[in-house]
Design an enzyme around this catalytic site. Structure first.
Site, PDB file in Angstrom:
ATOM      1  N   GLU A   7       0.815  -1.217   0.000  1.00  0.00           N
ATOM      2  CA  GLU A   7       0.000   0.000   0.000  1.00  0.00           C
ATOM      3  C   GLU A   7       0.844   1.259   0.000  1.00  0.00           C
ATOM      4  O   GLU A   7       0.460   2.272  -0.565  1.00  0.00           O
ATOM      5  CB  GLU A   7      -0.941  -0.001   1.212  1.00  0.00           C
ATOM      6  CG  GLU A   7      -1.810   1.242   1.282  1.00  0.00           C
ATOM      7  CD  GLU A   7      -3.008   1.074   2.174  1.00  0.00           C
ATOM      8  OE1 GLU A   7      -3.499   2.092   2.666  1.00  0.00           O
ATOM      9  OE2 GLU A   7      -3.458  -0.069   2.389  1.00  0.00           O
ATOM     10  N   LYS A   8       2.013   1.174   0.631  1.00  0.00           N
ATOM     11  CA  LYS A   8       2.864   2.353   0.716  1.00  0.00           C
ATOM     12  C   LYS A   8       4.328   1.904   0.769  1.00  0.00           C
ATOM     13  O   LYS A   8       4.616   0.734   1.068  1.00  0.00           O
ATOM     14  CB  LYS A   8       2.495   3.189   1.947  1.00  0.00           C
ATOM     15  CG  LYS A   8       2.558   2.439   3.262  1.00  0.00           C
ATOM     16  CD  LYS A   8       2.230   3.349   4.429  1.00  0.00           C
ATOM     17  CE  LYS A   8       0.757   3.606   4.574  1.00  0.00           C
ATOM     18  NZ  LYS A   8       0.007   2.430   5.071  1.00  0.00           N
ATOM     19  N   ASP A 103      -2.988  -2.580   3.198  1.00  0.00           N
ATOM     20  CA  ASP A 103      -3.193  -2.648   4.647  1.00  0.00           C
ATOM     21  C   ASP A 103      -4.343  -3.604   4.963  1.00  0.00           C
ATOM     22  O   ASP A 103      -5.263  -3.774   4.148  1.00  0.00           O
ATOM     23  CB  ASP A 103      -3.491  -1.258   5.208  1.00  0.00           C
ATOM     24  CG  ASP A 103      -2.220  -0.438   5.394  1.00  0.00           C
ATOM     25  OD1 ASP A 103      -1.126  -0.988   5.194  1.00  0.00           O
ATOM     26  OD2 ASP A 103      -2.326   0.755   5.741  1.00  0.00           O
ATOM     27  N   ASP A 105      -7.327  -4.005   5.899  1.00  0.00           N
ATOM     28  CA  ASP A 105      -8.649  -3.451   6.158  1.00  0.00           C
ATOM     29  C   ASP A 105      -9.395  -3.303   4.843  1.00  0.00           C
ATOM     30  O   ASP A 105      -8.860  -3.585   3.776  1.00  0.00           O
ATOM     31  CB  ASP A 105      -8.559  -2.102   6.893  1.00  0.00           C
ATOM     32  CG  ASP A 105      -7.671  -1.103   6.182  1.00  0.00           C
ATOM     33  OD1 ASP A 105      -7.657  -1.087   4.941  1.00  0.00           O
ATOM     34  OD2 ASP A 105      -6.991  -0.328   6.869  1.00  0.00           O
ATOM     35  N   TYR A 328      -0.156  -2.648  13.860  1.00  0.00           N
ATOM     36  CA  TYR A 328      -1.003  -1.805  13.007  1.00  0.00           C
ATOM     37  C   TYR A 328      -1.925  -0.919  13.845  1.00  0.00           C
ATOM     38  O   TYR A 328      -2.703  -1.424  14.652  1.00  0.00           O
ATOM     39  CB  TYR A 328      -1.825  -2.699  12.082  1.00  0.00           C
ATOM     40  CG  TYR A 328      -2.686  -1.959  11.098  1.00  0.00           C
ATOM     41  CD1 TYR A 328      -2.110  -1.254  10.051  1.00  0.00           C
ATOM     42  CD2 TYR A 328      -4.065  -1.974  11.212  1.00  0.00           C
ATOM     43  CE1 TYR A 328      -2.894  -0.581   9.132  1.00  0.00           C
ATOM     44  CE2 TYR A 328      -4.857  -1.301  10.303  1.00  0.00           C
ATOM     45  CZ  TYR A 328      -4.270  -0.606   9.265  1.00  0.00           C
ATOM     46  OH  TYR A 328      -5.054   0.070   8.365  1.00  0.00           O
ATOM     47  N   ARG A 330      -4.430   1.377  13.060  1.00  0.00           N
ATOM     48  CA  ARG A 330      -5.792   1.775  12.695  1.00  0.00           C
ATOM     49  C   ARG A 330      -6.780   0.662  13.024  1.00  0.00           C
ATOM     50  O   ARG A 330      -7.655   0.335  12.220  1.00  0.00           O
ATOM     51  CB  ARG A 330      -5.852   2.138  11.214  1.00  0.00           C
ATOM     52  CG  ARG A 330      -4.964   3.310  10.848  1.00  0.00           C
ATOM     53  CD  ARG A 330      -4.757   3.397   9.343  1.00  0.00           C
ATOM     54  NE  ARG A 330      -3.841   4.493   9.026  1.00  0.00           N
ATOM     55  CZ  ARG A 330      -4.237   5.715   8.693  1.00  0.00           C
ATOM     56  NH1 ARG A 330      -5.516   5.995   8.629  1.00  0.00           N
ATOM     57  NH2 ARG A 330      -3.352   6.658   8.434  1.00  0.00           N
TER      58      ARG A 330
END
Length: 701
Positions: A7-8, A103, A105, A328, A330
């Site tokens: 994702e990043k 990520d 989610d 993680y 979040r």
């Protein structure tokens, strides 16, 4: 060649670190010694096309255009990250196997899936795409995750749910914002009136609280204390419990409003004999508080350190990505998978070496203990935020980073201590036919409470005995029903009431929201809903917003001039009040969010479809737009806008927001049935938002 699409960049580097070395670093990718590659997105590489891409006439804001509903959703590469999309396009063609490493989610799933679909991946390559779920960037954790790859197809409903949510938010926010901005101009308001499914109910919550405070009329009420003494002149006090005969003189909360009645009780009990008519002593225990979810941590940090929700999210993101000291961040969960308990000795060792101050002069944690936090049934897409196996160097952390790391570590340590045990004694005393009660609590074994006995650096004492998740906006202090200690008492014991004392108090208005209480209200939003069915849905879902989005929603309302700070209080501005009082009730309460989340959860669990969610929404949207055109927002009369410029980056409905995502698509076609690259987890995953993420979500929240 296997291509891992993270994702990043930070996640990409963490994956590459555990692949065979030496590495070859390219422009936007890292190649391992075995030929496998890791590349990454930089947040969303694609963004929703603007309305004028569907029809040039939509560039001007006209009511007759509404509602704007694309026939076929269009995505376009973001200009700032177009080069990275080109890197991925080349690597995807070369790869034999793709791995979605978004990520863990709902939004992370869609973010990578939409790139895979946009690049035209199909056939066996799409069918064989795998999913990597990483919640801890330390090498050991990444290696474990790589050993547990799953088929990306498992996550199709998860991605479809995220797609439906993002499109629906775009449709609702874009059209409602345009409608009310256009109508606002007719009454002289020149600013943009941003409306969103989540931000507007939250604003409504604050506006209604402010109005309740403004309209509050204080009234006096009365309590009576009986000051009691034993034969040995040991003293304590008990509080009068009004009888049913007093009901006509009391309010709905059981407070006595008649001074004469209370004064009469004082006169009757002073210098009179008393009798212990009930006595109950119970041994009780309190289990450790659960580890933190993001919201629970944000609420506690706001109380203890005065940190805003965004401060907490940004700091946690740094502890996770840069320092690799926490898992993680979040997360919406306060539970841990049973499998992770085997990591306890290593994590405890890291905490004791790096943050030994937490364990000074107290018993050592017992890694063999297993608190209620370990529960696979309560772990969904994420688990609780806990320390990693990496030893912290506290001197290298900023003050905020150190505060939050210690806070998270302490909460984890608590899981390895026995329950707090205490004795609770309840006493009822009868004086002249009236009943008086008191309670006392006596510690027997502190257990996990040892960890919370000392002062925080900020000077705030942590009691640690309350669950902040979904807590109300009331203070967390212990009830004043408890007194310190009671003298030895027996049932039937004779006492003497030395005097009665009249306490005159005044009803207080509700308190203005603060960072902590507003977050608490969002997690416990069901308390503000009257419909029992909708209240049930909100209890079973995330409440208002999600763990990752709440900080951004609050910040968004400040940026748009709808909320302001007065000291620690968060209050609505005149414009915020005017907007809420101009909108239909359905747009300013959390009911719609609850119904949406129920449908989105249904998509995640294959219980409903994309079309079953979207079609009723379009009908509701048309009705809302029609109603907006039939009446003017007169509550905004006399208010002026704040000079909001309509540039490419901040047009209403496109403004870069730390909360709302673009109504994005994984294919440039119109329905979710084409989202072949998305995956499905039979669980309710939570959408994510900015903080330190580089994603840009457009469209009002």
């Amino acid at each position: 060649m296997i291509l891992y699409i993270a994702e990043k960049p930070s996640l990409g580097r963490a994956i590459a670190d555990v692949l065979p070395k030496p590495h070859k670093k390219g422009d936007g990718f890292i190649q391992a010694a075995n030929g496998d590659c890791v590349s990454w997105c930089v947040g969303h590489l694609l963004e929703q096309a603007e309305p004028d891409a569907y029809n040039p006439e939509f560039k001007s804001w006209k009511f007759e255009h509404l509602p704007i509903v694309p026939d076929k959703w269009q995505l376009k590469p973001k200009a700032a990250t177009r080069s990275q999309l080109s890197v991925l396009k080349k690597l995807v063609k070369q790869a034999n196997t793709l791995v979605n490493a978004g990520d863990p989610d709902r939004e992370g799933q869609l973010l990578v899936d939409e790139v895979i679909a946009y690049l035209g991946v199909a056939g066996d390559k799409l069918h064989q795409t795998q999913r990597l779920l990483v919640s801890d960037l330390n090498p050991q954790a990444v290696k474990r995750a790589l050993m547990q790859l799953r088929s990306n197809r498992e996550f199709i409903p998860l991605s479809t749910s995220a797609l439906a949510r993002s499109r629906a938010d775009w449709l609702y926010g874009m059209n409602m914002t345009r409608a009310y901005t256009i109508q606002g101009k007719k009454v002289g308001y020149q600013g943009v009136l941003s409306v969103g499914r989540v931000q507007t109910p939250l604003l409504g919550l604050v506006v209604r609280r402010d109005e309740e405070i403004a309209n509050f009329q204080s009234k006096p009420f009365y309590e009576v204390l009986a000051h009691l003494a034993t034969e040995k002149q040991e003293t304590f006090s008990a509080k009068w419990q009004p009888s049913e005969a007093c009901q006509p003189y009391m309010d709905e909360e059981g407070r006595v409003l008649a001074r004469g009645l209370a004064q009469n009780v004082v006169s009757r009990i002073s210098d009179k004999p008393a009798l212990v008519t009930q006595l109950a002593a119970k041994d009780k225990k309190q289990n450790p508080p659960l580890p933190y979810s993001l919201s629970a941590l944000q609420i506690d940090a706001a109380k203890r350190f005065g940190m805003s929700a965004k401060d907490v999210l940004d700091t946690c993101q740094s502890l996770y990505e840069r320092h690799k000291l926490i898992t993680y961040p979040r997360s919406d969960s306060r539970y841990l998978p049973l499998e992770q308990h085997q990591l306890a000795p290593a994590v405890l060792r890291a905490v004791s070496q790096g943050a030994g101050e937490l364990l000074q002069n107290i018993d050592a944690p017992d890694p063999g203990l297993k608190s209620k936090a370990w529960d696979d049934k309560k772990v969904d897409a994420h688990h609780a935020i806990v320390p990693t196996e990496k030893t912290a160097n506290l001197s290298s952390l900023s003050l905020r980073e150190k505060q939050l790391y210690l806070h998270i570590a302490r909460q984890y340590l608590a899981q390895f201590y026995p329950a707090y045990c205490y004795s609770e004694t309840t006493v009822q005393v009868t004086i002249e036919g009236g009943l008086f009660n008191t309670k006392a609590r006596q510690d027997q074994s502190l257990g996990w409470k040892q960890l919370f006995a000392r002062q925080e650096p900020s000077g705030s004492k942590i009691s640690g005995n309350k669950s902040t998740e979904g807590s109300s906006d009331k203070d967390d202090e212990e009830s004043d029903e408890f007194i310190g200690q009671l003298p030895p008492l027996k049932l039937g014991q004779a006492l003497h009431c030395t005097r009665g004392e009249l306490l005159e108090k005044n009803t207080q208005p509700p308190k203005a929201f603060t960072d902590a209480t507003l977050l608490g209200a969002m997690t416990g939003i069901s308390r503000y809903v009257t419909d029992p069915e909708i209240r049930k849905i909100l209890k079973e879902t995330d409440g208002l917003g999600t763990e990752a989005t709440r900080a951004g929603i609050i910040e968004l309302l400040f940026k748009r001039g709808f909320l302001q700070r007065l000291g620690k209080s968060i209050v609505s501005t005149d414009v915020g009040k005017g907007l809420i009082n101009s909108l239909p009730t359905s747009a300013t309460t959390p009911d719609m969010t609850a119904l949406w989340e129920a449908s989105l959860n249904g998509i995640c669990h294959k219980e409903t479809s994309y079309q079953a969610f979207m079609q009723p929404l379009l009908g509701t949207l048309s009705t809302l737009i029609q109603n907006a055109g039939e009446q003017l927002p007169t509550a905004l009369n006399g208010l002026k806008g704040q000079g909001y410029r309509k540039t490419a980056s901040n047009k209403p409905g496109y403004r870069k927001s730390p909360y709302r995502k673009a109504a994005s698509s994984t294919k440039r076609t119109g329905t979710a049935s084409t989202v072949k690259s998305s995956g499905a987890k039979k669980s309710d995953a939570r959408s994510t938002s900015s903080g330190t993420r580089s994603r840009t979500r457009k469209g009002p929240a």
